[in-house]
Design a protein around this motif. Structure first.
Motif, short mmCIF file in Angstrom:
data_model
loop_
_atom_site.label_atom_id
_atom_site.label_comp_id
_atom_site.label_asym_id
_atom_site.label_seq_id
_atom_site.Cartn_x
_atom_site.Cartn_y
_atom_site.Cartn_z
N ARG A 27 -28.84 -35.20 -3.89
CA ARG A 27 -28.00 -34.03 -4.15
C ARG A 27 -27.52 -34.03 -5.62
NH1 ARG A 27 -26.22 -30.32 -5.23
NH2 ARG A 27 -24.58 -28.97 -4.45
N GLN B 231 -29.94 -22.80 -8.84
CA GLN B 231 -28.98 -22.74 -7.74
C GLN B 231 -27.60 -23.19 -8.25
OE1 GLN B 231 -30.52 -24.30 -3.86
NE2 GLN B 231 -32.20 -25.07 -5.13
N ASP B 233 -23.50 -24.02 -7.40
CA ASP B 233 -22.41 -24.27 -6.45
C ASP B 233 -21.11 -23.90 -7.19
OD1 ASP B 233 -20.31 -25.33 -5.05
OD2 ASP B 233 -21.34 -27.21 -4.54
N GLN B 235 -17.99 -23.75 -6.56
CA GLN B 235 -16.83 -24.65 -6.46
C GLN B 235 -17.01 -25.87 -7.36
OE1 GLN B 235 -16.64 -25.22 -2.24
NE2 GLN B 235 -15.02 -23.68 -2.01
N ALA B 289 -23.19 -29.34 -9.91
CA ALA B 289 -22.98 -27.90 -9.70
C ALA B 289 -24.26 -27.08 -9.77
CB ALA B 289 -21.99 -27.38 -10.75
#
Lengths: 352, 397
Positions: A27, B231, B233, B235, B289
């Motif tokens: 991730r 992509q 994120d 937050q 992120a």
């Protein structure tokens, strides 16, 4: 007879279980401290990587020592990087600190991550090559001793990639490095005419010359070198051992700067000539160490945060690079090989 | 130290970086060859010149490459390195190892060689440094028995290599390890039996950071990339801002195409997909992120090489985007066409980049069946010196 064409061992058998479980599912990562990465997968599993500098030349005892550490702290799994570093793959966080302690005790340097210098990619030099203009391991050792703190601390404007090739064959492919150290010759080769006729294929030798400086002499079954055209690359020597290029009195080292391979921010760039010649001065090549140190220090003092060597130089201009580093600009810096034209200035925009 | 036989090299035992001299000295205790290597190296340090003879062909049965012949030019003084040949052993994809595999290699190498190695050579192979001629075949036999094989050398496919890829990197847009292993297995004959005009290197990087320097160091460079939008994120972006990251200055300000806008009042990062050239800078700075897009594949570039002899080249884009999924048929077919095109036309020791420069990119693209697209060039030609194929030319039309 042994089986042939089996190919390398299957990498899947070499992956630690935490990697097998999270293959393709990482991730993000962060640098916990210099030399230590923490990768986190989509399901929250963690993998710590400890990056360790190595001299590349390892004996079987050193490899077994590394294996012992991997067995004790990494369930027996490890990898190497493209820059000769060792990476210990720690899946149990409680083993991270003890591993670092043990590496410290055994004097293995931990670092090479983020805005630091990584290991110097390099070639064989006098240890095992037949065409070197200088040694590789000795220069690398001396330069890394000097820059050691930049390996273990992330205190540079950006990452720094130094590479070293001991002749123009560039097995180390130094041509796109922030700083490239390159062994060079400076005198046309000596042709052992009798030997040429015995052991060399003349058309191949003639074809090997980038500047067309080699003419066949069919009468004597040898070749002649137009010394004014020769730029001492040694490609003829690669083809024909009777054309001797190595010269202990005049061989030495050149420094190129400003290359990169990453596409980040700016396109990949070639390294360009900074210092045409420094003497071969074993065992510690003080002139080379000092020259590299100076370039790195000027870059540290002047670059913006995040600027690679080449990005910094392109922003301030090469004329200012030479000014700031105090490196003399000479006729050798002006390209006169086949792709020279795009390197000439075709604008009135430049700096003083 | 007055009695030292290697006073110059002893100087390289000093300092904080690990010392190759210490390692050679330790190996010398067990192996006379390592001892003579050390002494020969000392002589090189004294005389400032190498002491290896030029070339010499050695090998193992069935192969034309994989072992480099090396002979001392002073066998009178250093008889134990009279023959000191090198094995190139094909590394596992991504340079991952188990300690048991490495120990196995050590046992074999202690039995047949000097005990000295390189982890790794510049192309990526495991390098086993120094064995006498008579040990080559038995050493190879034992390597093979334990699942190792030799890499490339001479005018053949050199050992392909790949970055760490999906095994430990969230940026990987292609499975670099699997692709590297597949290509290596597919072209075993080309790897082991030199029959080409010159060397051919393949390197695979999972993203445009290009950690294996494929664009500079391989004839055929595979670099992972994506076609859709990065992509985000939101937050995690806000969290970076809260932690003090200067998103306007360090991220948006460094974007090469100004594809990013930062809206501090909303803590929102806007990415204009059509402007983004996928350089990786913002992703590198904010890995928690930002991520590569979902439509992933690779860009293929051709011709990368070091200087000799027509200058160094960085690879040139020939396929802007290709899906990279097993069994990789499209790539493997293209590779075969490229190998054949080069093999049939190149002069002795002419790399494919040099051949393309000599014959023209137009000829290469036409012959291997790749359509010209603007992504291949930085800018179109400025001269009017172009060719027409006869079938393209009609009267006034």
């Amino acid at each position: 007879m042994a089986k042939t064409d089996i190919g390398p061992p299957d990498y899947r058998q070499m992956l630690p279980p935490v990697v097998q479980r999270n293959y393709g599912r990482w991730r993000f990562h962060e640098i916990v401290r210099p030399g230590v990465l923490r990768h986190v997968s989509e399901n929250g599993e963690e993998l710590y990587t400890v990056r360790v500098g190595s001299p590349r030349l390892l004996d079987t005892d050193a490899i077994r020592e590394i294996c012992d550490l991997a067995d004790r702290y990494c369930d027996g799994y490890l990898r190497f990087t493209s820059r000769h570093n060792i990476e210990f793959l720690v899946s149990d966080q409680s083993k991270l600190e003890p591993l670092l302690q043990e590496l410290w005790k055994r004097e293995w340097p931990v670092g090479g991550t983020g805005n630091s210098i990584s290991n110097i990619v390099h070639t064989q030099g006098w240890i095992h090559c037949h065409t070197p203009a200088t040694d590789a391991s000795g220069i690398v050792k001396a330069v890394m001793d000097d820059l050691y703190d930049h390996f273990t601390h992330m205190d540079l404007p950006a990452k720094l990639r130094i590479s070293m090739a001991c002749c123009l064959n560039m097995c180390g492919a130094v041509h796109c490095s922030d700083i490239a150290i390159l062994g060079i010759h400076r005198k046309p080769p000596y042709v052992d005419k009798e030997l040429v006729s015995k052991i060399c294929e003349i058309p191949t030798v003639v074809a090997a010359c980038p500047t067309g400086a080699i003419r066949p002499n069919p009468k004597e079954k040898t070749v002649e070198i137009n010394e004014e055209r020769c730029m001492y690359c040694g490609n003829c020597y690669t083809m024909c051992p009777a054309i001797k290029i190595m010269n202990p009195e005049t061989d030495g080292v050149a420094i190129f700067v400003g290359g990169k391979v990453s596409n980040a921010r700016t396109a990949p760039m070639f390294s360009r000539l900074a210092i045409p010649f420094l003497p071969n001065n074993p065992p510690r090549w003080p002139e080379v160490v000092e020259a590299v140190h100076n370039i790195v220090q000027v870059w540290i003092d002047h670059a913006q945060k995040g600027e690679r060597m080449g990005e910094w130089i392109e922003r301030i201009g090469w004329e200012r690079f030479f000014q700031l580093t105090g490196i003399p600009f000479t006729e050798k810096h002006i390209d006169d090989f086949i792709f020279s034209v795009p390197t000439f200035r075709s604008t009135t925009m430049f700096r003083w | 130290m007055a009695n030292s036989k290697t006073p110059r090299l002893d100087e390289l035992e000093k300092g904080r970086w690990p010392s190759f001299v210490k390692i050679m000295k330790r190996a010398a205790v067990k192996k006379p060859a390592a001892g003579d290597l050390l002494k020969q190296l000392e002589l090189s340090y004294e005389e400032k010149v190498g002491h290896w003879k030029h070339g010499g062909i050695v090998g193992v049965r069935g192969y034309g490459g994989g072992v480099i012949g090396r002979y001392s030019d002073r066998p009178d003084r250093f008889p134990n390195v009279k023959e000191f040949h090198t094995f190139r052993v094909n590394q596992p994809s991504g340079w991952f190892y188990t300690s048991s595999a490495l120990r196995q290699l050590c046992d074999i190498w202690d039995k047949y060689g000097s005990g000295l190695t390189n982890f790794h050579g510049a192309t990526g192979d495991i390098i086993l440094l120094g064995a006498p001629t008579e040990n080559l075949q038995p050493c190879f036999d034992e390597l093979s028995e334990h699942g190792f094989d030799l890499g490339g050398s001479g005018s053949d496919l050199r050992t392909p290599s790949a970055c760490v890829g999906p095994a430990r990197c969230e940026y990987a847009c292609v499975d670099t390890l699997d692709l590297c292993h597949t290509i290596t297995q597919e072209f075993q004959n080309e790897l082991h039996r030199p029959m080409w005009p010159y060397k051919f290197k393949i390197k695979i990087s999972g993203c445009p950071n290009d950690c294996v320097a494929s664009i500079a160091r391989s004839d055929l460079s595979v670099i992972g990339t994506w076609r859709d939008s990065i992509q985000v994120d939101p937050q995690a972006v806000a969290a970076y801002a809260d932690q003090g990251l200067d998103i306007q200055g360090e991220i948006c300000g460094k974007c090469p195409t100004r594809a990013l806008s930062w809206h501090p009042e909303r803590k929102e990062l806007e990415i204009r997909r059509e402007e983004c050239v996928r350089c990786m800078h913002c992703i590198n700075k904010m890995p928690k992120a930002l991520r590569p897009g979902r439509e992933r594949g690779a860009t293929l570039l051709i011709g990368g090489k070091a200087t000799m002899k027509e200058s160094a080249f960085l690879g040139w884009v020939i396929v802007p985007f290709m899906k990279m999924e097993p069994p990789y048929t499209e790539l493997l077919d293209l590779l075969r066409r490229i190998f054949n095109w080069w093999d049939e036309r190149a002069k002795n020791r002419e790399r494919i980049g040099e051949l393309i420069y000599r014959l023209g990119m137009r000829a290469f693209l036409h012959d291997v069946g790749l359509p010209p697209v603007p992504q291949m060039v930085a800018r179109p030609r400025a001269n009017p010196y172009y060719y027409w194929r006869p079938e393209e030319v009609r009267s006034n039309g």
